[in-house]
Design an enzyme around this catalytic site. Sequence first.
Site, short mmCIF file in Angstrom:
data_model
loop_
_atom_site.label_atom_id
_atom_site.label_comp_id
_atom_site.label_asym_id
_atom_site.label_seq_id
_atom_site.Cartn_x
_atom_site.Cartn_y
_atom_site.Cartn_z
N LYS A 122 -5.88 1.27 6.04
CA LYS A 122 -3.71 0.56 5.72
C LYS A 122 -2.94 1.87 6.82
O LYS A 122 -2.14 1.18 7.12
CB LYS A 122 -3.69 1.78 4.41
CG LYS A 122 -5.02 1.34 3.12
CD LYS A 122 -4.58 1.67 1.18
CE LYS A 122 -5.50 3.50 1.67
NZ LYS A 122 -6.92 2.94 1.72
N THR A 123 -3.70 3.28 7.12
CA THR A 123 -2.29 3.51 7.29
C THR A 123 -2.05 2.94 8.95
O THR A 123 -0.63 2.46 9.18
CB THR A 123 -2.64 4.99 7.63
OG1 THR A 123 -2.81 5.74 6.94
CG2 THR A 123 -1.58 5.36 8.68
N GLU A 166 2.09 0.85 2.44
CA GLU A 166 1.15 1.72 1.84
C GLU A 166 0.33 1.45 0.78
O GLU A 166 1.51 1.73 -0.23
CB GLU A 166 -0.56 2.44 2.34
CG GLU A 166 0.02 3.05 3.87
CD GLU A 166 -1.19 4.17 4.55
OE1 GLU A 166 -2.12 4.54 3.92
OE2 GLU A 166 -0.89 4.73 5.61
#
Length: 460
Positions: A122-123, A166
């Site tokens: 996600k990051t 996110e």
Amino acid sequence: MYTLNFDEKITVHFMGIGGISMSGLAEILLSEGFTVQGSDMSESDIVKALIAKGAKVYIGQKKENITSNIDLVVYTAAIREDNEEFQAAKEAGIPMLTRAELLGQIMDFYKYSIAVAGTHGKTTTTSLLSHIFMEAEKDPTISIGGILDLIGGNIRVGKSPYFITEACEYTNSYHSFKPYISIILNIDNDHLDFFKNIENIIESFRVFATKLKPEGILIINGDMDFTERVTEGLERRVITFGMKDGNTYQAKDITLNALGHPSYDLYKEGKYVTNVSLSVTGIHNAVNSLSAIAAADILGVDMNSILEGLKKCSSAKRRFEYKGTLPNGITVVDDYAHHPTEIAATLTVAKEIAKGDVWVAFQPHTYSRTAALLPDFAKALSIADHIMLADIYAAREKDNGTISSMDIEKLLRDEGKDCVYLGAFSEIEKYFLKNSKENDLLITMGAGNIVNLGENLLKE
């Protein structure tokens, strides 16, 4: 549920304001003219930065912090109901929202919100999107779960209709979001202290997909076994990405350079578009980058900006982050990987680029995850040449005495792997310095504070 009105500049109190996500939301409200206050258990650089921007922050969470001027309290999943502030806010009848509920409401003020979900990546993917939209001068608002050098922190407040964030599956917090674009990178067994099993996790992602705005678009990994189960009956536009034929956006002929950075040929709907080069590591990030390309393409970003943004994006902090080189040529890298899938991906890249042996100093993260995925941890870690194990990082949990790092050690030793449980960081440092050799590669790995080990080595 209380609904925030951006035209009414109320006083908002954040319980746990120093957290990476909470601080970002606090900064957005500060920039919009809200009065922001909050509390945290200790002072930090994040807390100091918020104070400098006008927030009032109490150190320590006490009932006295809940004052009569507060109109709304925001709290994280980590706050327990017996918390003094939580109880005081309840007794005072002050409206309360979870962090996820507030983030969902903030997203509603942006026409083109993009929520990046998935068990892994996600990051990094949010970082890729951020670089693309900044390169294209779209002036996005960005909320990311790590420190991004591009924006000098974890938050950027823009003035455009674009919002990039996110979307974490833990406690189903992302069910509070209503994005214009939802991205699902992958679905894997994780957070088993909350989810019952993989079926429960798949259902959670399916529900997340249904939360899209009516005109919204789902961008999903088409290579997964679970894709059809998530998209079946979904009355939204669905875009797929991956390495297999049939995906809307496809990566072919992926290669890695000496640093582990991938390049590939991009195809859209079966037709060649261009060659893509990345500055993040691993084949998995080549696949993840397809989702960022898809989102940007859908929103009208030109391909030159997409390619330049992708190229300029190096990994976020603690994502295969180069920390330094010891005098004998040993390279020290740090990585946040704390799930077997992430560990395997990171160690695979390390093996491909290392000049010497690959050492991993691994700190398991939470007892529940270690117990639930024990054989998978051993299998993933076995990719390294040498494995050194620290004690489990408890995070939000307590040790019930049923699982420890020694259980991983036993599995790996039974397979003939060079694995040793050492517990304390100081013991790992001594062992590594005694047994490593010139040009080896050390990865400090885990979501806890294992990063300190490599940094200490580099100081000596």
